[in-house]
Scaffold this motif. Structure first.
Motif, PDB file in Angstrom:
ATOM      1  N   VAL A 220       0.822  -1.222   0.000  1.00  0.00           N
ATOM      2  CA  VAL A 220       0.000   0.000   0.000  1.00  0.00           C
ATOM      3  C   VAL A 220       0.853   1.267   0.000  1.00  0.00           C
ATOM      4  O   VAL A 220       0.749   2.092   0.909  1.00  0.00           O
ATOM      5  N   PRO A 221       1.684   1.450  -1.033  1.00  0.00           N
ATOM      6  CA  PRO A 221       2.483   2.680  -1.031  1.00  0.00           C
ATOM      7  C   PRO A 221       1.518   3.863  -1.084  1.00  0.00           C
ATOM      8  O   PRO A 221       0.554   3.823  -1.822  1.00  0.00           O
ATOM      9  N   GLY A 222       1.747   4.865  -0.270  1.00  0.00           N
ATOM     10  CA  GLY A 222       0.823   6.014  -0.293  1.00  0.00           C
ATOM     11  C   GLY A 222      -0.266   5.925   0.762  1.00  0.00           C
ATOM     12  O   GLY A 222      -0.950   6.895   1.033  1.00  0.00           O
ATOM     13  N   GLY A 223      -0.447   4.766   1.376  1.00  0.00           N
ATOM     14  CA  GLY A 223      -1.467   4.640   2.434  1.00  0.00           C
ATOM     15  C   GLY A 223      -0.972   5.244   3.739  1.00  0.00           C
ATOM     16  O   GLY A 223       0.233   5.422   3.932  1.00  0.00           O
ATOM     17  N   PHE A 224      -1.896   5.554   4.627  1.00  0.00           N
ATOM     18  CA  PHE A 224      -1.541   6.154   5.920  1.00  0.00           C
ATOM     19  C   PHE A 224      -1.494   5.018   6.944  1.00  0.00           C
ATOM     20  O   PHE A 224      -2.524   4.466   7.321  1.00  0.00           O
ATOM     21  N   ILE A 225      -0.276   4.673   7.362  1.00  0.00           N
ATOM     22  CA  ILE A 225      -0.118   3.450   8.169  1.00  0.00           C
ATOM     23  C   ILE A 225       0.262   3.782   9.617  1.00  0.00           C
ATOM     24  O   ILE A 225       1.248   4.477   9.877  1.00  0.00           O
ATOM     25  N   VAL A 226      -0.562   3.264  10.514  1.00  0.00           N
ATOM     26  CA  VAL A 226      -0.338   3.461  11.951  1.00  0.00           C
ATOM     27  C   VAL A 226      -0.107   2.080  12.567  1.00  0.00           C
ATOM     28  O   VAL A 226      -0.981   1.217  12.486  1.00  0.00           O
ATOM     29  N   SER A 227       1.068   1.879  13.138  1.00  0.00           N
ATOM     30  CA  SER A 227       1.284   0.591  13.803  1.00  0.00           C
ATOM     31  C   SER A 227       1.376   0.822  15.304  1.00  0.00           C
ATOM     32  O   SER A 227       1.551   1.959  15.758  1.00  0.00           O
ATOM     33  N   PHE A 228       1.232  -0.232  16.066  1.00  0.00           N
ATOM     34  CA  PHE A 228       1.367  -0.144  17.517  1.00  0.00           C
ATOM     35  C   PHE A 228       2.635  -0.855  17.947  1.00  0.00           C
ATOM     36  O   PHE A 228       3.049  -1.831  17.320  1.00  0.00           O
ATOM     37  N   LYS A 229       3.212  -0.358  19.017  1.00  0.00           N
ATOM     38  CA  LYS A 229       4.380  -1.022  19.600  1.00  0.00           C
ATOM     39  C   LYS A 229       4.099  -1.266  21.070  1.00  0.00           C
ATOM     40  O   LYS A 229       3.803  -0.330  21.812  1.00  0.00           O
ATOM     41  N   LEU A 230       4.166  -2.508  21.461  1.00  0.00           N
ATOM     42  CA  LEU A 230       3.939  -2.852  22.864  1.00  0.00           C
ATOM     43  C   LEU A 230       5.244  -3.286  23.509  1.00  0.00           C
ATOM     44  O   LEU A 230       5.976  -4.081  22.939  1.00  0.00           O
TER      45      LEU A 230
END
Ligand code: PAZ
Length: 313
Positions: A220-230
Motif C-alpha cells: 500500500v504505497p501512499g497509504g496512511f499506516i499506523v502501527s502499535f508497539k507494545l
C-alpha cells in the motif's frame, strides 16, 4: 527462535513465507467480500480504515491440538472502531466482536449477528452504545468483519486486504493494533500429529517475517499506516518505536506499555512525540483512551491527504 551456530536468529523473508505456507480456507471468500466492500465505498468517495486487532496463535502441530497464544483481547481495535469519524471499516480480528475486554467478563458474543448477550450490569450502558453503533454499521453496510486465528491466517489476510485497498491510495488508513506473534514454527518443521507427552518439550521457533516493510513499500504505497508497539520495559518503548519508524518508513507508531495501555500512549512520528493520556477524572468516568486517539489520528490523516495531493503522491 532458531539460533544459528553464530548466535544470530534466522529470519525468513516475507515472499518465502507466503510461498511455503498455506492460507486459511476462507481467504478467497474473504477477498471477494473485501473487493465488493472496497469498490462500493471507493465509488461513493468514502475513506476506509483497516483495523486489525486481537492476538494471533501459533500452532505446535499441523493437526493442531496445542498452540501458543498471547495476551491480547482485541479491545483496542474493537473500541477504536466505535468512535465517530470512523465511517467505513474493514476490521480483521482474532477472537471477539464488541468493545468490552473478554478478560473483564463483559460479554459473550459472536463475531457476526449476536442474538444472545450476557451483560454484566456494570457494562450495560456501554453495551447499549456498542450495540447501537453495530446496528448503525449494519444498516449502512459500513463495517466488514473478517476473522483470523493463526499468525499465518493473519498474514495472508493482511496481504490480501491491503492489496485490495491499495486502490484507495492515501484515502485509506491502516490501523494495526493486532498483537502479531513474533515467533512461529514453520509448517515444514512442525510435527504432523499431536506431540506425545513422553518427556519434556523443547521448542525451536523461527522469527515471523517483518511484514511492515513490504506493506509500506509494495502493498500500500501512499497509504496512511499506523502501527502499535507494545513493550513491558518503559526504558525500551520510545527507542524501539522510533527504530520501527526508521526501519519501515511508515507514518505513525503508537507506543504503549502493557500495564498502562488503557490510559496512556505516545504517538510517535518521524519528527515528533505526542502523549495521549486520560486524566484521573476521565479514568473515574470510564472514558476510553481510544476516544482521544481516534480524532487525533483522523486529523493527522486529513493533513496527510492534503500533503499527498500537493506532492502528487
Ligand atoms: O488487544 P488489547 O486491547 O488487549 O491490547 C492492545 C495491544 C496492546 C495489543 C495494542 O495496543 C498493541 O500494542 N498492539 C501491537 C503489539 C505489538 O507490539 O506487536
Amino acid at each position: 527462535m532458531t539460533l544459528l551456530d553464530n548466535g544470530t536468529s534466522e529470519i525468513i523473508n516475507p515472499d518465502t513465507y507466503f510461498q511455503t505456507h498455506t492460507p486459511s480456507r476462507t481467504l478467497i471468500e474473504d477477498e471477494i467480500r473485501v473487493k465488493e466492500f472496497v469498490n462500493k465505498h471507493h465509488e461513493a468517495g468514502r475513506k476506509i480504515v483497516l483495523v486489525t486487532s486481537g492476538g494471533t496463535t501459533v500452532p505446535l502441530e499441523n493437526n493442531t491440538v496445542r498452540f501458543i497464544d498471547n495476551f491480547s483481547a482485541g479491545t483496542r481495535g474493537a473500541t477504536s472502531a466505535e468512535y465517530p469519524f470512523i465511517i467505513s471499516v474493514v476490521w480483521i480480528c482474532g477472537y471477539i466482536w464488541g468493545g468490552i475486554n473478554k478478560s473483564e467478563g463483559g460479554i459473550n458474543s459472536s463475531p457476526y449477528d449476536p442474538y444472545l448477550l450476557l451483560v454484566n450490569s456494570k457494562y450495560a450502558s456501554k453495551m447499549k452504545f456498542v450495540l447501537e453503533k453495530y446496528q448503525e454499521f449494519k444498516k449502512n453496510e459500513t463495517l466488514l468483519l473478517l476473522n483470523f486465528v493463526t499468525v499465518t491466517d493473519y498474514l495472508f489476510l493482511l496481504r490480501s486486504v491491503t492489496n485490495i485497498m491499495s486502490v484507495l491510495k492515501e484515502n485509506a488508513m491502516y490501523y494495526l493494533a493486532a498483537a502479531v506473534s513474533d515467533f512461529f514454527i514453520p509448517a515444514q518443521k512442525m510435527s504432523q500429529h499431536k506431540i506425545q507427552s513422553d518427556g519434556g518439550l523443547t521448542l525451536t521457533m523461527d522469527q515471523v517475517p517483518k511484514f511492515l516493510k513490504p506493506m509500506v513499500t509494495n502493498w500500500v504505497p501512499g497509504g496512511f499506516i499506523v502501527s502499535f508497539k507494545l513493550e513491558t520495559d518503559p526504558a525500551l518503548l520510545v527507542d524501539k518505536s522510533r527504530l520501527a519508524l526508521m526501519r519501515y518508513g511508515h507514518q505513525i507508531v503508537i507506543a504503549n506499555l502493557l500495564t498502562t495501555r488503557k490510559r496512556e500512549v505516545v504517538l510517535i512520528t518521524q519528527d515528533s512525540e505526542f502523549q495521549i493520556k486520560l486524566t484521573e477524572d476521565e479514568i473515574a468516568e470510564d472514558k476510553e483512551i481510544e476516544s482521544k486517539i481516534i480524532p487525533e489520528l483522523v486529523k493527522r490523516h486529513y493533513e496527510w491527504i492534503r500533503n499527498a495531493s500537493h506532492t502528487g503522491l
